[in-house]
Design a protein around this motif. Structure first.
Motif, short mmCIF file in Angstrom:
data_model
loop_
_atom_site.label_atom_id
_atom_site.label_comp_id
_atom_site.label_asym_id
_atom_site.label_seq_id
_atom_site.Cartn_x
_atom_site.Cartn_y
_atom_site.Cartn_z
N GLN A 144 2.79 7.09 -7.69
CA GLN A 144 1.39 6.80 -7.37
C GLN A 144 0.43 7.55 -8.29
O GLN A 144 -0.54 6.98 -8.79
CB GLN A 144 1.10 7.15 -5.91
CG GLN A 144 -0.31 6.76 -5.48
CD GLN A 144 -0.60 7.14 -4.05
OE1 GLN A 144 -0.26 8.24 -3.62
NE2 GLN A 144 -1.20 6.25 -3.30
N SER A 203 -8.25 5.36 -3.46
CA SER A 203 -6.99 4.85 -2.91
C SER A 203 -6.96 5.06 -1.40
O SER A 203 -7.26 6.15 -0.90
CB SER A 203 -5.81 5.57 -3.56
OG SER A 203 -4.59 5.18 -2.96
N ASN A 215 -4.31 4.95 1.52
CA ASN A 215 -2.88 4.90 1.82
C ASN A 215 -2.68 4.38 3.24
O ASN A 215 -3.31 4.86 4.19
CB ASN A 215 -2.25 6.27 1.68
CG ASN A 215 -2.30 6.78 0.26
OD1 ASN A 215 -2.18 6.00 -0.68
ND2 ASN A 215 -2.50 8.06 0.09
N TYR A 216 -1.80 3.39 3.35
CA TYR A 216 -1.53 2.79 4.66
C TYR A 216 -0.03 2.59 4.77
O TYR A 216 0.57 1.84 3.99
CB TYR A 216 -2.25 1.46 4.80
CG TYR A 216 -2.09 0.81 6.16
CD1 TYR A 216 -2.91 1.18 7.22
CD2 TYR A 216 -1.10 -0.13 6.38
CE1 TYR A 216 -2.76 0.59 8.47
CE2 TYR A 216 -0.94 -0.72 7.63
CZ TYR A 216 -1.78 -0.35 8.67
OH TYR A 216 -1.62 -0.92 9.90
N GLU A 235 3.39 2.66 3.94
CA GLU A 235 4.10 3.00 2.71
C GLU A 235 3.59 2.22 1.50
O GLU A 235 4.31 1.98 0.54
CB GLU A 235 5.61 2.78 2.89
CG GLU A 235 6.22 3.79 3.86
CD GLU A 235 7.71 3.62 4.00
OE1 GLU A 235 8.17 2.47 3.96
OE2 GLU A 235 8.40 4.64 4.14
N SER A 281 -0.34 1.45 -0.88
CA SER A 281 -1.71 1.88 -1.12
C SER A 281 -2.57 0.68 -1.50
O SER A 281 -2.16 -0.15 -2.31
CB SER A 281 -1.76 2.91 -2.26
OG SER A 281 -1.01 4.06 -1.93
#
Length: 275
Positions: free
Chosen positions: A242, A257, A259-260, A262, A264
């Motif tokens: 990432q 970014s 993140n949610y 697993e 992004s």
């Protein structure tokens, strides 16, 4: 539901085994089979050319059949694994597309008017591309101009079609208010990012995803499994760390970014021109 034959072929792909060894290996995988059922299964696999056997002496009793997987059996196993990972990816991208819709609702409820939206589907195709077309169509129904840009022959109702690659767009500067590029991690970023920045309006956004990052292998067992299967069956799908992917984007955009689980969701705004 697990396929006992595939479990046997998987075990034999590691090392040849006789039935007693196979029974133990299957039990380690949580699959219970009697000796008689295993013998019937091995005879069936042997008749279909998926396994073969050699007879080896036994210290106790008659010779034993030691089974090994054939090339045909390996092809069957690879095809089954590819089918399985395709189903897993399909479900995964449905989650990604649905989450994209949820997170983007606020963007389309803002006061900033959007006149032209572009969706880039390359290099995705088939079901994966259709998922993002459907998600984008639901979100952008009230926007006057919606463009679907891809090298392939994909079409979608409500979108103007432009056959082009993202690295060389036949568009004037600053034409788009929003670009959605779900497969950006698979592109040649050195060639693509300057071009996307060129066609974005100064206050516009580029939205992309990092669906698979190397960090997944560190976060969970299933993450590591997914990355190994992708590497084995989809070698053209690029896997980034990432931090490295965001660093590439940061050369042309101001990046945020989200993140949610697993993956992004990444929002990029063009950096001001420097003179």
């Amino acid at each position: 539901m697990r396929d006992p034959e595939l479990e046997v072929l998987t075990a034999l792909a590691g090392t040849p085994s006789h039935v007693y060894e196979l029974k133990f290996k299957l039990e380690e995988r949580g699959l219970q089979k009697s000796h008689s059922d295993l013998y019937k299964m091995m005879n069936s696999l042997e008749r279909r050319g998926l396994v073969t056997f050699t007879r080896v002496p036994s210290e106790k009793g008659p010779e034993r059949k030691v089974f090994s997987i054939t090339d045909t059996g390996k092809e069957r196993l690879i095809a089954a694994r590819r089918s399985g990972i395709h189903l897993l990816l399909s479900d995964y991208f449905r989650v990604v597309a649905g989450t994209f819709q949820d997170l983007m609702v606020s963007e389309f409820e803002s006061d900033r008017p959007l006149q032209r939206v572009a969706l880039f589907t390359d290099p995705y195709s088939g079901e994966l591309a259709d998922l993002f077309v459907a998600a984008t169509a639901d979100l952008t129904g009230s926007i006057p101009e919606r463009w679907l840009i891809a090298k392939g022959a994909q079409n979608a109702e409500g979108f103007e079609r432009l056959s082009a690659g993202a690295e060389n767009l036949p568009c004037r500067d600053g034409v788009f208010d929003l670009i959605i590029a779900p497969a950006l991690p698979n592109w040649d970023l050195e060639a693509t990012l300057p071009e996307l920045r060129r066609v974005l309006a100064p206050s516009a956004q580029l939205v992309t995803f990092l669906p698979f990052a190397e960090e997944m292998a560190d976060s969970s067992l299933i993450g590591g499994f997914i990355l190994r299967e992708i590497a084995a069956h989809y070698p053209d799908m690029q896997i980034w760390r990432q931090v490295d992917f965001l660093r590439e984007l940061d050369t042309h955009f101001d990046v945020m970014s989200v993140n949610y689980r697993e993956f992004s969701l990444i929002f990029c705004r063009p950096q001001p021109e420097t003179h």
